[in-house]
Design a protein around this motif. Structure first.
Motif, PDB file in Angstrom:
ATOM      1  N   LEU A 110      78.070 -77.844 -20.955  1.00 47.98           N
ATOM      2  CA  LEU A 110      78.746 -78.801 -21.842  1.00 47.98           C
ATOM      3  C   LEU A 110      78.491 -80.237 -21.396  1.00 47.98           C
ATOM      4  O   LEU A 110      78.247 -81.120 -22.221  1.00 47.98           O
ATOM      5  CB  LEU A 110      80.249 -78.524 -21.860  1.00 47.98           C
ATOM      6  N   SER A 111      78.558 -80.466 -20.081  1.00 50.19           N
ATOM      7  CA  SER A 111      78.293 -81.812 -19.565  1.00 50.19           C
ATOM      8  C   SER A 111      76.847 -82.212 -19.804  1.00 50.19           C
ATOM      9  O   SER A 111      76.544 -83.388 -20.049  1.00 50.19           O
ATOM     10  CB  SER A 111      78.608 -81.866 -18.060  1.00 50.19           C
ATOM     11  N   PHE A 112      75.945 -81.221 -19.737  1.00 53.29           N
ATOM     12  CA  PHE A 112      74.520 -81.485 -19.939  1.00 53.29           C
ATOM     13  C   PHE A 112      74.247 -82.028 -21.337  1.00 53.29           C
ATOM     14  O   PHE A 112      73.369 -82.873 -21.534  1.00 53.29           O
ATOM     15  CB  PHE A 112      73.722 -80.207 -19.698  1.00 53.29           C
ATOM     16  N   ILE A 113      75.012 -81.536 -22.337  1.00 53.25           N
ATOM     17  CA  ILE A 113      74.802 -82.001 -23.718  1.00 53.25           C
ATOM     18  C   ILE A 113      75.781 -83.119 -24.096  1.00 53.25           C
ATOM     19  O   ILE A 113      75.896 -83.477 -25.264  1.00 53.25           O
ATOM     20  CB  ILE A 113      74.910 -80.840 -24.728  1.00 53.25           C
ATOM     21  N   GLY A 114      76.505 -83.644 -23.086  1.00 52.40           N
ATOM     22  CA  GLY A 114      77.350 -84.812 -23.311  1.00 52.40           C
ATOM     23  C   GLY A 114      78.749 -84.524 -23.809  1.00 52.40           C
ATOM     24  O   GLY A 114      79.421 -85.430 -24.316  1.00 52.40           O
ATOM     25  N   LEU A 115      79.231 -83.275 -23.666  1.00 56.26           N
ATOM     26  CA  LEU A 115      80.560 -82.928 -24.161  1.00 56.26           C
ATOM     27  C   LEU A 115      81.553 -82.602 -23.046  1.00 56.26           C
ATOM     28  O   LEU A 115      82.684 -82.224 -23.314  1.00 56.26           O
ATOM     29  CB  LEU A 115      80.474 -81.725 -25.120  1.00 56.26           C
ATOM     30  N   GLY A 116      81.131 -82.727 -21.806  1.00 50.00           N
ATOM     31  CA  GLY A 116      82.011 -82.405 -20.682  1.00 50.00           C
ATOM     32  C   GLY A 116      82.566 -83.662 -20.044  1.00 50.00           C
ATOM     33  O   GLY A 116      82.915 -84.636 -20.711  1.00 50.00           O
ATOM     34  N   VAL A 117      82.628 -83.627 -18.714  1.00 48.52           N
ATOM     35  CA  VAL A 117      83.069 -84.794 -17.951  1.00 48.52           C
ATOM     36  C   VAL A 117      82.046 -85.913 -18.117  1.00 48.52           C
ATOM     37  O   VAL A 117      80.839 -85.689 -17.996  1.00 48.52           O
ATOM     38  CB  VAL A 117      83.234 -84.431 -16.456  1.00 48.52           C
ATOM     39  N   GLN A 118      82.524 -87.108 -18.397  1.00 47.61           N
ATOM     40  CA  GLN A 118      81.637 -88.214 -18.741  1.00 47.61           C
ATOM     41  C   GLN A 118      81.402 -89.160 -17.561  1.00 47.61           C
ATOM     42  O   GLN A 118      82.268 -89.335 -16.700  1.00 47.61           O
ATOM     43  CB  GLN A 118      82.239 -89.004 -19.902  1.00 47.61           C
ATOM     44  N   PRO A 119      80.187 -89.766 -17.500  1.00 49.33           N
ATOM     45  CA  PRO A 119      79.901 -90.798 -16.496  1.00 49.33           C
ATOM     46  C   PRO A 119      80.900 -91.945 -16.641  1.00 49.33           C
ATOM     47  O   PRO A 119      81.409 -92.182 -17.740  1.00 49.33           O
ATOM     48  CB  PRO A 119      78.484 -91.251 -16.850  1.00 49.33           C
ATOM     49  N   PRO A 120      81.200 -92.662 -15.549  1.00 48.17           N
ATOM     50  CA  PRO A 120      80.572 -92.576 -14.218  1.00 48.17           C
ATOM     51  C   PRO A 120      81.129 -91.472 -13.324  1.00 48.17           C
ATOM     52  O   PRO A 120      80.711 -91.349 -12.194  1.00 48.17           O
ATOM     53  CB  PRO A 120      80.868 -93.955 -13.617  1.00 48.17           C
ATOM     54  N   THR A 121      82.089 -90.686 -13.820  1.00 51.60           N
ATOM     55  CA  THR A 121      82.628 -89.584 -13.017  1.00 51.60           C
ATOM     56  C   THR A 121      81.520 -88.561 -12.778  1.00 51.60           C
ATOM     57  O   THR A 121      80.929 -88.066 -13.737  1.00 51.60           O
ATOM     58  CB  THR A 121      83.799 -88.905 -13.748  1.00 51.60           C
ATOM     59  N   PRO A 122      81.225 -88.225 -11.530  1.00 49.85           N
ATOM     60  CA  PRO A 122      80.143 -87.279 -11.272  1.00 49.85           C
ATOM     61  C   PRO A 122      80.579 -85.835 -11.510  1.00 49.85           C
ATOM     62  O   PRO A 122      81.698 -85.451 -11.183  1.00 49.85           O
ATOM     63  CB  PRO A 122      79.820 -87.507  -9.787  1.00 49.85           C
ATOM     64  N   GLU A 123      79.727 -85.067 -12.134  1.00 50.88           N
ATOM     65  CA  GLU A 123      79.916 -83.629 -12.325  1.00 50.88           C
ATOM     66  C   GLU A 123      78.523 -83.024 -12.335  1.00 50.88           C
ATOM     67  O   GLU A 123      77.573 -83.650 -12.815  1.00 50.88           O
ATOM     68  CB  GLU A 123      80.655 -83.364 -13.644  1.00 50.88           C
ATOM     69  N   TRP A 124      78.362 -81.840 -11.770  1.00 49.09           N
ATOM     70  CA  TRP A 124      77.017 -81.303 -11.572  1.00 49.09           C
ATOM     71  C   TRP A 124      76.213 -81.253 -12.867  1.00 49.09           C
ATOM     72  O   TRP A 124      75.037 -81.605 -12.893  1.00 49.09           O
ATOM     73  CB  TRP A 124      77.114 -79.910 -10.949  1.00 49.09           C
ATOM     74  N   GLY A 125      76.832 -80.838 -13.955  1.00 51.95           N
ATOM     75  CA  GLY A 125      76.115 -80.771 -15.235  1.00 51.95           C
ATOM     76  C   GLY A 125      75.727 -82.131 -15.756  1.00 51.95           C
ATOM     77  O   GLY A 125      74.608 -82.327 -16.250  1.00 51.95           O
ATOM     78  N   SER A 126      76.638 -83.100 -15.658  1.00 45.92           N
ATOM     79  CA  SER A 126      76.327 -84.450 -16.138  1.00 45.92           C
ATOM     80  C   SER A 126      75.257 -85.113 -15.264  1.00 45.92           C
ATOM     81  O   SER A 126      74.450 -85.909 -15.747  1.00 45.92           O
ATOM     82  CB  SER A 126      77.590 -85.315 -16.172  1.00 45.92           C
ATOM     83  N   MET A 127      75.232 -84.755 -13.962  1.00 42.04           N
ATOM     84  CA  MET A 127      74.186 -85.277 -13.078  1.00 42.04           C
ATOM     85  C   MET A 127      72.819 -84.734 -13.479  1.00 42.04           C
ATOM     86  O   MET A 127      71.819 -85.458 -13.482  1.00 42.04           O
ATOM     87  CB  MET A 127      74.491 -84.919 -11.622  1.00 42.04           C
ATOM     88  N   LEU A 128      72.785 -83.462 -13.854  1.00 42.95           N
ATOM     89  CA  LEU A 128      71.528 -82.868 -14.339  1.00 42.95           C
ATOM     90  C   LEU A 128      71.095 -83.521 -15.640  1.00 42.95           C
ATOM     91  O   LEU A 128      69.906 -83.793 -15.850  1.00 42.95           O
ATOM     92  CB  LEU A 128      71.709 -81.364 -14.548  1.00 42.95           C
ATOM     93  N   SER A 129      72.060 -83.781 -16.516  1.00 41.28           N
ATOM     94  CA  SER A 129      71.748 -84.407 -17.801  1.00 41.28           C
ATOM     95  C   SER A 129      71.166 -85.805 -17.615  1.00 41.28           C
ATOM     96  O   SER A 129      70.180 -86.173 -18.254  1.00 41.28           O
ATOM     97  CB  SER A 129      73.018 -84.470 -18.657  1.00 41.28           C
ATOM     98  N   ALA A 130      71.770 -86.573 -16.703  1.00 39.14           N
ATOM     99  CA  ALA A 130      71.299 -87.940 -16.464  1.00 39.14           C
ATOM    100  C   ALA A 130      69.928 -87.955 -15.799  1.00 39.14           C
ATOM    101  O   ALA A 130      69.158 -88.909 -15.975  1.00 39.14           O
ATOM    102  CB  ALA A 130      72.311 -88.685 -15.600  1.00 39.14           C
ATOM    103  N   ALA A 131      69.610 -86.896 -15.035  1.00 42.22           N
ATOM    104  CA  ALA A 131      68.369 -86.875 -14.261  1.00 42.22           C
ATOM    105  C   ALA A 131      67.187 -86.261 -14.996  1.00 42.22           C
ATOM    106  O   ALA A 131      66.053 -86.375 -14.538  1.00 42.22           O
ATOM    107  CB  ALA A 131      68.595 -86.104 -12.958  1.00 42.22           C
ATOM    108  N   ARG A 132      67.421 -85.632 -16.152  1.00 43.04           N
ATOM    109  CA  ARG A 132      66.332 -84.883 -16.797  1.00 43.04           C
ATOM    110  C   ARG A 132      65.162 -85.775 -17.221  1.00 43.04           C
ATOM    111  O   ARG A 132      64.016 -85.338 -17.216  1.00 43.04           O
ATOM    112  CB  ARG A 132      66.869 -84.117 -18.010  1.00 43.04           C
ATOM    113  N   GLN A 133      65.456 -87.032 -17.557  1.00 41.03           N
ATOM    114  CA  GLN A 133      64.364 -87.912 -17.979  1.00 41.03           C
ATOM    115  C   GLN A 133      63.509 -88.387 -16.806  1.00 41.03           C
ATOM    116  O   GLN A 133      62.436 -88.946 -17.005  1.00 41.03           O
ATOM    117  CB  GLN A 133      64.935 -89.111 -18.736  1.00 41.03           C
ATOM    118  N   PHE A 134      64.004 -88.159 -15.572  1.00 41.28           N
ATOM    119  CA  PHE A 134      63.258 -88.571 -14.372  1.00 41.28           C
ATOM    120  C   PHE A 134      62.737 -87.353 -13.598  1.00 41.28           C
ATOM    121  O   PHE A 134      62.462 -87.451 -12.408  1.00 41.28           O
ATOM    122  CB  PHE A 134      64.153 -89.417 -13.458  1.00 41.28           C
ATOM    123  N   MET A 135      62.622 -86.221 -14.271  1.00 36.04           N
ATOM    124  CA  MET A 135      62.296 -84.965 -13.597  1.00 36.04           C
ATOM    125  C   MET A 135      60.976 -85.036 -12.835  1.00 36.04           C
ATOM    126  O   MET A 135      60.867 -84.562 -11.709  1.00 36.04           O
ATOM    127  CB  MET A 135      62.236 -83.823 -14.627  1.00 36.04           C
TER     128      MET A 135
END
Length: 288
Positions: free
Chosen positions: A225-250
């Motif tokens: 859910l965080s990966f698609i932007g529906l979970g915990v939102q930045p700047p709060t860190p959460e493992w899924g949101s961290m993966l989502s933010a990093a995918r463009q820099f893979m």
């Protein structure tokens, strides 16, 4: 009578614990998860850097002695963020499963004990919920309620209600004709006491195993859910949101994805090992 019941519960707990300790993989899973929980609790005090602190002179820098997991696109320390994110990821998994299990246990207990029309109505409601794919249901609920920690917990808990309720209902229906239930009814025990004091403790074992493994699945779903932007939102860190933010820099900085991904993988593996061990320990066939 109460003293005898207490002694039986203590001896059963010791038997399960003794059986669990014999399973080395389950012990490894338990130790890993306990360590993760302790680190999550102590995260604000042990992280080497502020998880929101930005230093643009070290953006995308790889793992080093100063930054063990490297830095992200804004120069934030990934180790600090992964450690702090564990507070949210593990909390979401545990709280969502706990909430779903409490509701499921209540529904399953009522349906399994009373049967008849009550059972029929409750099961048809669960049929409607279960007819919708779990991930789709969570996405819809999250989209309606909006992103955030509490809303994510609520959305994830809904999908676990049906499984818990059905499992407990089946156990209740199998046990409700037992002699100890007839004995409790013969001494005018209230229905509430009969369900939650006599029946539930004898039906809860399979649910403990599914709940343990459900936490692992829920952590993965929360990350999705965080990966698609529906979970915990930045700047709060959460493992899924961290993966989502990093995918463009893979390709440019793979360590941005590796470490949050490893955190999810290790946690899920530990809980699955623990769940397998609990399943074996609670198996009546292994009682000695």
């Amino acid at each position: 009578m109460k003293k005898v019941n207490k002694l039986k519960k203590n001896s059963e707990f010791r038997r399960v614990l003794r059986q669990l300790m014999k399973n080395k993989l389950a012990v490894v899973g338990l130790v890993i998860f306990i360590v993760e929980v302790i680190l999550a609790i102590l995260a604000p005090y042990i992280i080497p850097y502020d998880y929101t602190a930005m230093d643009f002179s070290v953006t995308f820098s790889g793992p080093s002695a100063e930054h063990w997991f490297g830095c992200d696109d804004m120069g934030r320390d990934i180790f600090s963020r992964v450690l702090y994110a564990s507070r949210y990821s593990i909390s979401i998994g545990v709280l969502a499963v706990a909430l779903g299990s409490v509701i499921g246990i209540t529904i399953g207990s009522i349906a399994g004990f009373f049967g008849g029309q009550v059972d029929n109505i409750l099961m048809r409601i669960l049929d409607v919920i279960q007819a919708i794919p779990g991930m789709l249901l969570m996405i819809v609920i999250s989209a309606v309620l909006g992103p955030g920690f509490i809303n994510t917990v609520f959305a994830l808990s809904i999908s676990g209600i049906s499984g818990s309720a059905r499992m407990l209902r089946a156990q209740m229906m199998k046990e409700r004709g037992s002699e100890y239930i007839e004995a409790s009814q013969s001494i005018n025990c209230s229905k509430f006491r009969t369900i939650f004091v006599h029946l539930l403790p004898n039906c809860i074992s399979p649910l403990i195993v599914s709940t343990t493994m459900g936490v692992a699945q829920t952590i993965t779903m929360a990350a999705s859910l965080s990966f698609i932007g529906l979970g915990v939102q930045p700047p709060t860190p959460e493992w899924g949101s961290m993966l989502s933010a990093a995918r463009q820099f893979m390709r440019q900085a793979p360590h941005l994805i590796i470490f949050p991904g490893l955190a999810i993988a290790v946690t899920v593996l530990a809980l699955n090992l623990l769940g397998d061990g609990l399943r074996d320990a609670l198996d009546p066939k292994l009682k000695k």
